[in-house]
Enzyme design. Sequence first.
Site, PDB file in Angstrom:
ATOM      1  N   ARG A   1      51.428 -34.530 -19.304  1.00 54.89           N
ATOM      2  CA  ARG A   1      52.026 -35.875 -19.348  1.00 54.89           C
ATOM      3  C   ARG A   1      50.965 -36.971 -19.345  1.00 54.89           C
ATOM      4  O   ARG A   1      51.218 -38.091 -19.789  1.00 54.89           O
ATOM      5  CB  ARG A   1      53.044 -36.043 -18.219  1.00 54.89           C
ATOM      6  CG  ARG A   1      54.300 -35.204 -18.441  1.00 54.89           C
ATOM      7  CD  ARG A   1      55.265 -35.311 -17.283  1.00 54.89           C
ATOM      8  NE  ARG A   1      54.720 -34.817 -16.029  1.00 54.89           N
ATOM      9  CZ  ARG A   1      54.649 -33.524 -15.694  1.00 54.89           C
ATOM     10  NH1 ARG A   1      55.097 -32.599 -16.514  1.00 54.89           N
ATOM     11  NH2 ARG A   1      54.120 -33.157 -14.541  1.00 54.89           N
TER      12      ARG A   1
ATOM     13  N   GLU B   1      48.310 -25.103  -4.553  1.00 55.55           N
ATOM     14  CA  GLU B   1      48.930 -24.790  -3.262  1.00 55.55           C
ATOM     15  C   GLU B   1      48.600 -23.337  -2.865  1.00 55.55           C
ATOM     16  O   GLU B   1      48.227 -23.060  -1.727  1.00 55.55           O
ATOM     17  CB  GLU B   1      50.438 -25.002  -3.387  1.00 55.55           C
ATOM     18  CG  GLU B   1      51.129 -25.090  -2.043  1.00 55.55           C
ATOM     19  CD  GLU B   1      52.615 -25.331  -2.220  1.00 55.55           C
ATOM     20  OE1 GLU B   1      53.061 -25.608  -3.343  1.00 55.55           O
ATOM     21  OE2 GLU B   1      53.318 -25.221  -1.197  1.00 55.55           O
TER      22      GLU B   1
HETATM   23  P1  AMP Z   1      47.947 -32.976  -7.578  1.00 59.18           P
HETATM   24  O1  AMP Z   1      46.748 -32.232  -8.075  1.00 59.18           O
HETATM   25  O2  AMP Z   1      48.587 -32.318  -6.390  1.00 59.18           O
HETATM   26  O3  AMP Z   1      47.657 -34.440  -7.354  1.00 59.18           O
HETATM   27  O4  AMP Z   1      49.056 -32.875  -8.704  1.00 59.18           O
HETATM   28  C1  AMP Z   1      49.034 -33.730  -9.783  1.00 59.18           C
HETATM   29  C2  AMP Z   1      49.464 -33.051 -11.055  1.00 59.18           C
HETATM   30  O5  AMP Z   1      50.629 -32.274 -10.874  1.00 59.18           O
HETATM   31  C3  AMP Z   1      49.798 -34.084 -12.098  1.00 59.18           C
HETATM   32  O6  AMP Z   1      49.337 -33.617 -13.357  1.00 59.18           O
HETATM   33  C4  AMP Z   1      51.312 -34.199 -12.053  1.00 59.18           C
HETATM   34  O7  AMP Z   1      51.830 -34.308 -13.357  1.00 59.18           O
HETATM   35  C5  AMP Z   1      51.776 -32.912 -11.399  1.00 59.18           C
HETATM   36  N1  AMP Z   1      52.702 -33.147 -10.270  1.00 59.18           N
HETATM   37  C6  AMP Z   1      52.456 -32.863  -8.967  1.00 59.18           C
HETATM   38  N2  AMP Z   1      53.511 -33.123  -8.204  1.00 59.18           N
HETATM   39  C7  AMP Z   1      54.468 -33.598  -9.034  1.00 59.18           C
HETATM   40  C8  AMP Z   1      55.813 -34.064  -8.852  1.00 59.18           C
HETATM   41  N3  AMP Z   1      56.408 -34.084  -7.639  1.00 59.18           N
HETATM   42  N4  AMP Z   1      56.489 -34.498  -9.931  1.00 59.18           N
HETATM   43  C9  AMP Z   1      55.920 -34.481 -11.163  1.00 59.18           C
HETATM   44  N5  AMP Z   1      54.673 -34.049 -11.397  1.00 59.18           N
HETATM   45  C10 AMP Z   1      53.946 -33.605 -10.357  1.00 59.18           C
END
Ligand code: AMP
Length: 176
Positions: free
Chosen positions: A64, A101
């Site tokens: 996205r 995770e």
């Molecule tokens: P993070 O590495 O945990 O910051 O996760 C960010 C990535 O995961 C981004 O590319 C987001 O598109 C996706 N992402 C994580 N959590 C969500 C969520 N609750 N809704 C949509 N996309 C998410």
Amino acid sequence: MADSQHEWLKEYIRDIPDFPKEGVIFKDITPLLAHKKAFSYTIDAIAHHFDRDEIDLVLGIEARGFIVAAPLAYRFTAGLIPVRKKGKLPFTVESQRYQLEYGYDHLEMHRDAITEGERILIVDDVLATGGTARATAELTERCGGKVAGIATIMELAFLNGREKLAGYEFFSLISY
Ligand code: AMP
């Protein structure tokens, strides 16, 4: 903090409970993308925040992030770099491991995508734990780029992703 003037965009973010797995509330941006005022406002507001900066390249994180990165690159008359999941890019890559995770994954960028010293704006739709954005910033620097900023449409502030981005200019329009 995200700015309250952008709060109206929340009307166009749809919560999908238990997607892609139980316990996750997925933030669906497709209503925002489909709404002409909300989408163009989103791009303009991010561009406005970084307007004073010299941006050579906008880097979009799969998948996205690509959608947000492309109009911003056009707006800045900058180039566009896709950062992709492991094994998707056809040329020689630089790879960065990052924590999920459960376990690890890798983000990749073409090794020759950045010329030493170029100023890079990193963009994605959501900042959650910050692991993806942090790994992308490290990958950018290893490839010789200077991180001018990191921008997302929204941040999930309760996950403290900003803490992982200490030292970088981080901007998001809305916060949950
Ligand atoms: P993070 O590495 O945990 O910051 O996760 C960010 C990535 O995961 C981004 O590319 C987001 O598109 C996706 N992402 C994580 N959590 C969500 C969520 N609750 N809704 C949509 N996309 C998410």
